[in-house]
Design a protein around this motif. Structure first.
Motif, PDB file in Angstrom:
ATOM      1  N   VAL A 128       9.149  13.457 -19.045  1.00  0.00           N
ATOM      2  CA  VAL A 128       9.651  12.100 -19.530  1.00  0.00           C
ATOM      3  C   VAL A 128      11.163  11.985 -18.999  1.00  0.00           C
ATOM      4  O   VAL A 128      12.028  12.698 -19.295  1.00  0.00           O
ATOM      5  N   GLY A 129      11.347  10.899 -18.357  1.00  0.00           N
ATOM      6  CA  GLY A 129      12.683  10.529 -17.941  1.00  0.00           C
ATOM      7  C   GLY A 129      12.904  10.506 -16.559  1.00  0.00           C
ATOM      8  O   GLY A 129      13.820  10.322 -15.945  1.00  0.00           O
ATOM      9  N   HIS A 130      11.986  11.521 -15.850  1.00  0.00           N
ATOM     10  CA  HIS A 130      12.253  11.800 -14.375  1.00  0.00           C
ATOM     11  C   HIS A 130      11.632  10.568 -13.375  1.00  0.00           C
ATOM     12  O   HIS A 130      11.101   9.556 -14.111  1.00  0.00           O
ATOM     13  N   VAL A 180       0.996  -1.227   0.095  1.00  0.00           N
ATOM     14  CA  VAL A 180       0.001   0.039  -0.109  1.00  0.00           C
ATOM     15  C   VAL A 180       0.786   1.271   0.125  1.00  0.00           C
ATOM     16  O   VAL A 180       1.769   1.647   0.875  1.00  0.00           O
ATOM     17  N   PRO A 181       0.692   2.151  -0.625  1.00  0.00           N
ATOM     18  CA  PRO A 181       1.762   3.366  -1.065  1.00  0.00           C
ATOM     19  C   PRO A 181       1.345   4.246   0.126  1.00  0.00           C
ATOM     20  O   PRO A 181       0.026   4.548   0.365  1.00  0.00           O
ATOM     21  N   THR A 182       2.248   4.894   0.880  1.00  0.00           N
ATOM     22  CA  THR A 182       1.906   5.695   1.835  1.00  0.00           C
ATOM     23  C   THR A 182       2.681   7.216   1.542  1.00  0.00           C
ATOM     24  O   THR A 182       2.213   8.113   2.101  1.00  0.00           O
ATOM     25  N   ARG A 183       3.765   7.223   0.911  1.00  0.00           N
ATOM     26  CA  ARG A 183       4.587   8.298   0.709  1.00  0.00           C
ATOM     27  C   ARG A 183       5.176   8.162  -0.803  1.00  0.00           C
ATOM     28  O   ARG A 183       5.318   7.256  -1.324  1.00  0.00           O
ATOM     29  N   ILE A 184       5.067   9.557  -1.492  1.00  0.00           N
ATOM     30  CA  ILE A 184       5.735   9.579  -2.792  1.00  0.00           C
ATOM     31  C   ILE A 184       6.732  10.727  -2.682  1.00  0.00           C
ATOM     32  O   ILE A 184       6.417  11.804  -2.271  1.00  0.00           O
ATOM     33  N   SER A 185       7.867  10.635  -3.596  1.00  0.00           N
ATOM     34  CA  SER A 185       8.893  11.460  -3.680  1.00  0.00           C
ATOM     35  C   SER A 185       9.113  11.868  -5.079  1.00  0.00           C
ATOM     36  O   SER A 185       9.018  10.935  -5.951  1.00  0.00           O
ATOM     37  N   VAL A 186       9.006  13.143  -5.641  1.00  0.00           N
ATOM     38  CA  VAL A 186       9.337  13.541  -6.756  1.00  0.00           C
ATOM     39  C   VAL A 186      10.493  14.266  -6.803  1.00  0.00           C
ATOM     40  O   VAL A 186      10.059  15.506  -6.589  1.00  0.00           O
ATOM     41  N   PRO A 187      11.629  14.011  -7.278  1.00  0.00           N
ATOM     42  CA  PRO A 187      12.740  15.146  -7.123  1.00  0.00           C
ATOM     43  C   PRO A 187      12.401  16.220  -7.793  1.00  0.00           C
ATOM     44  O   PRO A 187      12.123  16.354  -9.126  1.00  0.00           O
ATOM     45  N   GLY A 188      12.722  17.384  -7.132  1.00  0.00           N
ATOM     46  CA  GLY A 188      12.649  18.659  -7.778  1.00  0.00           C
ATOM     47  C   GLY A 188      11.245  19.150  -7.718  1.00  0.00           C
ATOM     48  O   GLY A 188      10.811  20.205  -7.992  1.00  0.00           O
ATOM     49  N   VAL A 189      10.261  18.433  -7.159  1.00  0.00           N
ATOM     50  CA  VAL A 189       8.939  18.700  -7.011  1.00  0.00           C
ATOM     51  C   VAL A 189       8.278  18.537  -5.730  1.00  0.00           C
ATOM     52  O   VAL A 189       7.853  19.324  -4.810  1.00  0.00           O
TER      53      VAL A 189
END
Length: 221
Positions: A142-144, A63-72
């Motif tokens: 795209v690519g990130h 179950v997803p609890t956290r998401i990281s998107v570098p630079g965001v």
């Protein structure tokens, strides 16, 4: 000996004496203590080196609890929400304290780490440009990379493979795919804004897992 000869001998003697003194001062003393070599640098475990991100991708669905998107965003919370009365994945209520900074996951459908199908994620876009969806529109290409985490240290990295814009009225069967390769399908509202809560378009990112058993199975197939 003439006076001139005596003066010349005296000058030569002084020069020789000066040379002897200079050589004595510059010549290294073999008995002199040598400078100690610099001490090796001590590395305290955990103080310098950091564990690699996604070096141990999850081998099971979670179950997803956290998401990281570098630079965001870093470790943004993920809220699992049931579908609405029209069988559409729900978004966080705009009145919620974390509506602008969190993701919503279509619970309890496909999870990260499953062998096939889309993990459905969404985020809000705000008229003033300050919400998570706005930042994704500005920076995620795209690519990130997208990093999804769950309880117990579960973690999967995804690489964005496609970014598309559709009209909200048209919908997207691709977004709801259940039998295709495992991936994230992340959707946000996108301009133009036609009125309160009414945006003409949707932007969707598709991202494939990297380094997981599921990803290797897809590559082998």
């Amino acid at each position: 000996m003439s006076a001139t000869a005596r003066r010349r001998s005296l000058v030569v003697g002084v020069i020789v004496a000066l040379v002897v003194v200079a050589v004595w001062r510059l010549w290294p003393d073999p008995e002199a203590p040598q400078a100690a070599p610099p001490a090796p640098q001590t590395v305290v475990p955990g103080s310098v080196l950091k564990s690699a991100v996604c070096h141990r991708p999850a081998t099971h669905a979670f179950v997803p609890t956290r998401i990281s998107v570098p630079g965001v965003t870093r470790n943004a919370t993920v809220e699992g929400l049931p579908r609405d009365a029209n069988d559409v994945p729900s978004a966080l209520p705009v009145s919620a304290w974390n509506a602008k900074i969190s993701f919503a996951w279509d619970e309890p459908t496909i999870k990260p780490g499953e062998a096939k199908g889309n993990v459905l994620i969404n985020a809000h876009t705000w008229p003033d440009g300050t919400a998570l969806g706005n930042h994704l529109l500005d920076r995620l290409q795209v690519g990130h990379r997208i990093i999804v985490r769950g309880k117990g240290g579960a973690e999967l990295c995804y690489k964005v493979t496609k970014r598309i814009v559709i009209r909200a009225a048209d919908g997207s069967a691709e977004y709801y795919a259940k039998d295709g390769p495992p991936q994230i399908a992340l959707i946000v509202c996108s301009p133009p804004r036609l009125g309160p809560g009414n945006w003409q378009n949707r932007t969707i990112w598709f991202a494939s897992p990297v380094g997981s058993p599921q990803a290797r199975a897809v590559q082998a197939g």
